[in-house]
Write a protein that holds these residues in place. Structure first.
Motif, PDB file in Angstrom:
ATOM      1  N   SER A   1      78.513  37.908 -60.569  1.00  0.00           N
ATOM      2  CA  SER A   1      78.774  38.966 -61.543  1.00  0.00           C
ATOM      3  C   SER A   1      78.990  40.288 -60.826  1.00  0.00           C
ATOM      4  O   SER A   1      78.704  40.417 -59.629  1.00  0.00           O
ATOM      5  CB  SER A   1      77.610  39.082 -62.524  1.00  0.00           C
ATOM      6  N   ALA A   2      79.452  41.258 -61.577  1.00  0.00           N
ATOM      7  CA  ALA A   2      79.728  42.568 -60.981  1.00  0.00           C
ATOM      8  C   ALA A   2      78.461  43.200 -60.430  1.00  0.00           C
ATOM      9  O   ALA A   2      78.468  43.831 -59.371  1.00  0.00           O
ATOM     10  CB  ALA A   2      80.376  43.487 -62.027  1.00  0.00           C
ATOM     11  N   VAL A   3      77.323  43.025 -61.141  1.00  0.00           N
ATOM     12  CA  VAL A   3      76.070  43.605 -60.668  1.00  0.00           C
ATOM     13  C   VAL A   3      75.597  42.915 -59.397  1.00  0.00           C
ATOM     14  O   VAL A   3      75.178  43.558 -58.433  1.00  0.00           O
ATOM     15  CB  VAL A   3      74.991  43.510 -61.768  1.00  0.00           C
ATOM     16  N   ASN A   4      75.704  41.592 -59.381  1.00  0.00           N
ATOM     17  CA  ASN A   4      75.215  40.858 -58.217  1.00  0.00           C
ATOM     18  C   ASN A   4      76.148  40.941 -57.018  1.00  0.00           C
ATOM     19  O   ASN A   4      75.863  40.361 -55.974  1.00  0.00           O
ATOM     20  CB  ASN A   4      74.976  39.388 -58.576  1.00  0.00           C
ATOM     21  N   GLN A   5      77.255  41.619 -57.166  1.00  0.00           N
ATOM     22  CA  GLN A   5      78.152  41.837 -56.037  1.00  0.00           C
ATOM     23  C   GLN A   5      77.909  43.184 -55.365  1.00  0.00           C
ATOM     24  O   GLN A   5      78.566  43.522 -54.393  1.00  0.00           O
ATOM     25  CB  GLN A   5      79.612  41.749 -56.504  1.00  0.00           C
ATOM     26  N   ARG A   6      76.963  43.968 -55.888  1.00  0.00           N
ATOM     27  CA  ARG A   6      76.719  45.285 -55.310  1.00  0.00           C
ATOM     28  C   ARG A   6      76.096  45.189 -53.909  1.00  0.00           C
ATOM     29  O   ARG A   6      76.362  46.016 -53.046  1.00  0.00           O
ATOM     30  CB  ARG A   6      75.790  46.088 -56.225  1.00  0.00           C
ATOM     31  N   GLU A   7      75.245  44.224 -53.713  1.00  0.00           N
ATOM     32  CA  GLU A   7      74.590  44.018 -52.426  1.00  0.00           C
ATOM     33  C   GLU A   7      74.882  42.599 -51.926  1.00  0.00           C
ATOM     34  O   GLU A   7      75.214  41.715 -52.700  1.00  0.00           O
ATOM     35  CB  GLU A   7      73.076  44.217 -52.542  1.00  0.00           C
ATOM     36  N   GLU A   8      74.759  42.429 -50.621  1.00  0.00           N
ATOM     37  CA  GLU A   8      75.030  41.121 -50.025  1.00  0.00           C
ATOM     38  C   GLU A   8      73.796  40.219 -50.020  1.00  0.00           C
ATOM     39  O   GLU A   8      73.850  39.101 -49.518  1.00  0.00           O
ATOM     40  CB  GLU A   8      75.535  41.301 -48.593  1.00  0.00           C
ATOM     41  N   ASN A   9      72.700  40.698 -50.563  1.00  0.00           N
ATOM     42  CA  ASN A   9      71.479  39.888 -50.561  1.00  0.00           C
ATOM     43  C   ASN A   9      71.674  38.620 -51.385  1.00  0.00           C
ATOM     44  O   ASN A   9      72.265  38.649 -52.469  1.00  0.00           O
ATOM     45  CB  ASN A   9      70.315  40.692 -51.160  1.00  0.00           C
ATOM     46  N   THR A  10      71.190  37.523 -50.872  1.00  0.00           N
ATOM     47  CA  THR A  10      71.252  36.253 -51.614  1.00  0.00           C
ATOM     48  C   THR A  10      69.880  35.838 -52.130  1.00  0.00           C
ATOM     49  O   THR A  10      69.747  34.798 -52.758  1.00  0.00           O
ATOM     50  CB  THR A  10      71.804  35.130 -50.721  1.00  0.00           C
ATOM     51  N   SER A  11      68.844  36.644 -51.846  1.00  0.00           N
ATOM     52  CA  SER A  11      67.498  36.363 -52.331  1.00  0.00           C
ATOM     53  C   SER A  11      66.898  37.660 -52.845  1.00  0.00           C
ATOM     54  O   SER A  11      66.841  38.661 -52.119  1.00  0.00           O
ATOM     55  CB  SER A  11      66.617  35.783 -51.225  1.00  0.00           C
ATOM     56  N   ASP A  12      66.463  37.652 -54.084  1.00  0.00           N
ATOM     57  CA  ASP A  12      65.795  38.815 -54.664  1.00  0.00           C
ATOM     58  C   ASP A  12      64.307  38.717 -54.369  1.00  0.00           C
ATOM     59  O   ASP A  12      63.624  37.824 -54.872  1.00  0.00           O
ATOM     60  CB  ASP A  12      66.026  38.866 -56.173  1.00  0.00           C
ATOM     61  N   ASN A  13      63.803  39.647 -53.574  1.00  0.00           N
ATOM     62  CA  ASN A  13      62.421  39.605 -53.133  1.00  0.00           C
ATOM     63  C   ASN A  13      61.659  40.824 -53.638  1.00  0.00           C
ATOM     64  O   ASN A  13      62.247  41.901 -53.813  1.00  0.00           O
ATOM     65  CB  ASN A  13      62.339  39.569 -51.605  1.00  0.00           C
ATOM     66  N   PHE A  14      60.349  40.654 -53.835  1.00  0.00           N
ATOM     67  CA  PHE A  14      59.562  41.788 -54.310  1.00  0.00           C
ATOM     68  C   PHE A  14      58.167  41.790 -53.702  1.00  0.00           C
ATOM     69  O   PHE A  14      57.641  40.753 -53.296  1.00  0.00           O
ATOM     70  CB  PHE A  14      59.473  41.799 -55.841  1.00  0.00           C
ATOM     71  N   PHE A  15      57.616  43.027 -53.643  1.00  0.00           N
ATOM     72  CA  PHE A  15      56.228  43.223 -53.241  1.00  0.00           C
ATOM     73  C   PHE A  15      55.347  43.113 -54.472  1.00  0.00           C
ATOM     74  O   PHE A  15      55.736  43.539 -55.567  1.00  0.00           O
ATOM     75  CB  PHE A  15      56.021  44.596 -52.596  1.00  0.00           C
ATOM     76  N   ASN A  16      54.148  42.562 -54.278  1.00  0.00           N
ATOM     77  CA  ASN A  16      53.187  42.462 -55.366  1.00  0.00           C
ATOM     78  C   ASN A  16      51.840  42.958 -54.854  1.00  0.00           C
ATOM     79  O   ASN A  16      51.150  42.272 -54.095  1.00  0.00           O
ATOM     80  CB  ASN A  16      53.074  41.026 -55.872  1.00  0.00           C
ATOM     81  N   ALA A  17      51.478  44.191 -55.220  1.00  0.00           N
ATOM     82  CA  ALA A  17      50.214  44.799 -54.809  1.00  0.00           C
ATOM     83  C   ALA A  17      49.188  44.573 -55.901  1.00  0.00           C
ATOM     84  O   ALA A  17      49.418  44.935 -57.061  1.00  0.00           O
ATOM     85  CB  ALA A  17      50.392  46.281 -54.533  1.00  0.00           C
ATOM     86  N   THR A  18      48.038  43.964 -55.550  1.00  0.00           N
ATOM     87  CA  THR A  18      47.031  43.617 -56.551  1.00  0.00           C
ATOM     88  C   THR A  18      45.647  44.036 -56.093  1.00  0.00           C
ATOM     89  O   THR A  18      45.386  44.236 -54.899  1.00  0.00           O
ATOM     90  CB  THR A  18      47.023  42.098 -56.810  1.00  0.00           C
ATOM     91  N   LEU A  19      44.762  44.161 -57.056  1.00  0.00           N
ATOM     92  CA  LEU A  19      43.348  44.384 -56.828  1.00  0.00           C
ATOM     93  C   LEU A  19      42.601  43.327 -57.621  1.00  0.00           C
ATOM     94  O   LEU A  19      42.847  43.151 -58.823  1.00  0.00           O
ATOM     95  CB  LEU A  19      42.927  45.784 -57.286  1.00  0.00           C
TER      96      LEU A  19
END
Length: 510
Positions: free
Chosen positions: A240-258
């Motif tokens: 899609s047009a949005v997913n063509q903005r970056e070349e990343n093929t994996s969406d990764n995230f940080f998860n900070a917890t207590l």
């Protein structure tokens, strides 16, 4: 491929978690192997033999921030940071003091894009008129490494209240990704079901734990989640047009917890807070600083041999005798005479000779043998020994065998008769005695013979027969010098060859 990995990981987790043992695990009743921590006195591992709790339940909540994607939660100064929420619950099993496993369930929602999906899209900025949110559920199996136990110095005696942990694992991730655009309407862009081929994900991170008490731990944790999916951010289809903005093929995230952990079990301490080396050094320090009066010799030392009577096996050791660790007087040569009284400490000998061996006088032996041979008789003018001499020969042979040595037997005759005849007769008689003794077991290398005839006769031919009998004898001499013995022949005469009669046959003329 992702589905297969997830199923295998979960299948291995259940038996591992249920059969894992704590740091005191030993072998199955036999001698311990390389991986056991027991000694030769071992017993099968049971729940009763455990010293530490090894199960716990953890819960926590935090904020996920999508970092590597086409739509992110962190704007880096261009727009607002969008904060979602997350929560987790896990069942934890400590395998050793430095390693454990977790079966964890996560639920949360990430928010990403240029505005919050609860707000209206900004106008006049087409590139920024997109926002998204992703609701996710995850089940994962995590390995837990206690770096504090691995790296902690054994001489660190400070209270053990903080611990650094590292986590890594894989699992299955299900999610629903929504997108909101300029029309201010949210639409479901992507949905992934759990335990599907494309639901495999991984996560890695670290946590800092604080021990409140023996039952509760607090932990701050930061995990980095690798989804392996380019559609997790709500950008729509992969191309899609949005997913063509970056070349990343994996969406990764940080998860900070207590979060907090509740340690289960009846024991006072948890295995993950136990450091075996520190415990050993602590016990050594306690023993080194302990002052205790120990009565090592309650019964005293009656024989004054420096061995307490409590474990002295010889309570009447003579004064001055050296003893072994059991208080027994030393007898180095094992001859039954203790070293205190033994005049030959390194050579065994009888007690009647003060522990020294009795030295045999072979010259005396020769004299005794000669006395026995005095009554050996021969047939008249022959070297044939008469039967009544057998007892004397038996006794002489016994004496030689008991005492050993090399002996020369010399034959003598009286003065009557020609010297040549007397010499030959004395030689043959001496050799006959040697042969008789050897037939009775005397070594073939111990006896040699010679004859001197009437050369050493003391009585004249005119003397009576009874007087001349003293000249008809066999004397015995011990040969001490080995060179002299080797130079002697077995006997000093050659036997006359036996003449064979030849039968003449009558010849016939042809």
């Amino acid at each position: 491929m992702k589905l297969n990995f997830a199923i295998v990981a979960l299948a291995l987790a259940v038996p591992t978690a249920s059969l894992a043992q704590d740091s005191l695990a030993v072998s199955n009743g036999g001698y311990p192997n390389t991986f056991s921590s027991g000694s030769a006195d071992v017993s099968p591992f049971t729940q009763q033999s455990k010293r530490f709790n090894d199960w716990s339940v953890s819960i926590g909540a935090g904020v996920p921030l999508l970092q590597s994607a086409d739509l992110t939660s962190i704007k880096n100064g261009n727009g607002k940071n969008l904060f979602g929420y997350s929560a987790y619950v896990s069942i934890d099993k400590a395998i050793t003091h430095a390693f454990g496993i977790k079966l964890q369930y996560d639920r949360g929602e990430t928010k990403q894009g240029w505005f919050n999906t609860k707000d209206s899209a900004p106008s006049g900025m087409p590139y920024q008129e997109v926002a998204a949110r992703t609701q996710y559920d995850a089940i994962s199996l995590l390995g837990d490494i206690n770096f504090s136990n691995l790296l902690r110095r054994v001489d660190n005696h400070s209270p053990y209240r903080w611990a650094l942990h590292g986590y890594a694992g894989i699992g299955t991730l299900a999610y629903r990704a929504y997108q909101k655009g300029a029309n201010n309407k949210q639409a479901l862009m992507t949905e992934v079901k759990p335990f599907k081929f494309n639901s495999l994900f991984g996560q890695v991170g670290t946590g800092l734990k604080f021990k409140v008490n023996n039952r509760i731990d607090l932990e701050g944790r930061v995990m980095y989640v690798i989804t392996g999916d380019d559609e997790f951010d709500g950008g729509g289809a992969q191309y899609s047009a949005v997913n063509q903005r970056e070349e990343n093929t994996s969406d990764n995230f940080f998860n900070a917890t207590l979060g907090a952990s509740l340690k289960l079990g009846k024991h006072g301490s948890h295995l993950m807070w136990h450091d075996p080396l520190q415990e050993i050094y602590y016990k050594l320090d306690v023993l080194a600083n302990r002052k205790q009066d120990v009565d090592l010799c309650k019964r005293g030392d009656l024989d004054k041999d420096a061995i307490c009577d409590d474990w002295d096996r010889q309570l009447d050791t003579p004064a001055g005798a050296r003893v072994d660790g059991a208080g027994v007087a030393l007898d180095a040569d094992l001859d039954g005479v203790i070293d205190l009284y033994d005049k030959c400490v390194t050579v065994p000998g009888p007690a009647e000779n003060n522990g020294c061996p009795i030295v045999k006088d072979n010259h005396q032996t020769a004299t005794v043998v000669e006395q026995e041979l005095k009554d050996v008789y021969f047939n008249f003018n022959k070297a044939t020994i008469r039967p009544e001499s057998n007892d004397r020969l038996d006794q002489a042979a016994k004496i030689i065998k008991e005492n050993g040595g090399n002996y020369l037997l010399t034959g003598h005759t009286d003065i009557k008769g020609s010297p040549a005849y007397n010499l030959k007769l004395s030689q043959e008689r001496a050799a006959a005695v040697v042969a008789a003794l050897e037939n009775r077991g005397v070594s073939l290398n111990s006896l040699k013979s010679r004859g001197v005839g009437s050369a050493e006769a003391k009585f004249p031919a005119t003397a009576s027969d009874e007087e001349r009998l003293a000249d008809r004898k066999v004397t015995v001499r011990f040969i001490e010098n080995s060179s002299e013995w080797e130079a002697m022949k077995k006997k000093d005469y050659e036997e006359a060859p036996v003449k064979k009669s030849i039968k003449k046959s009558s010849g016939k003329r042809k």
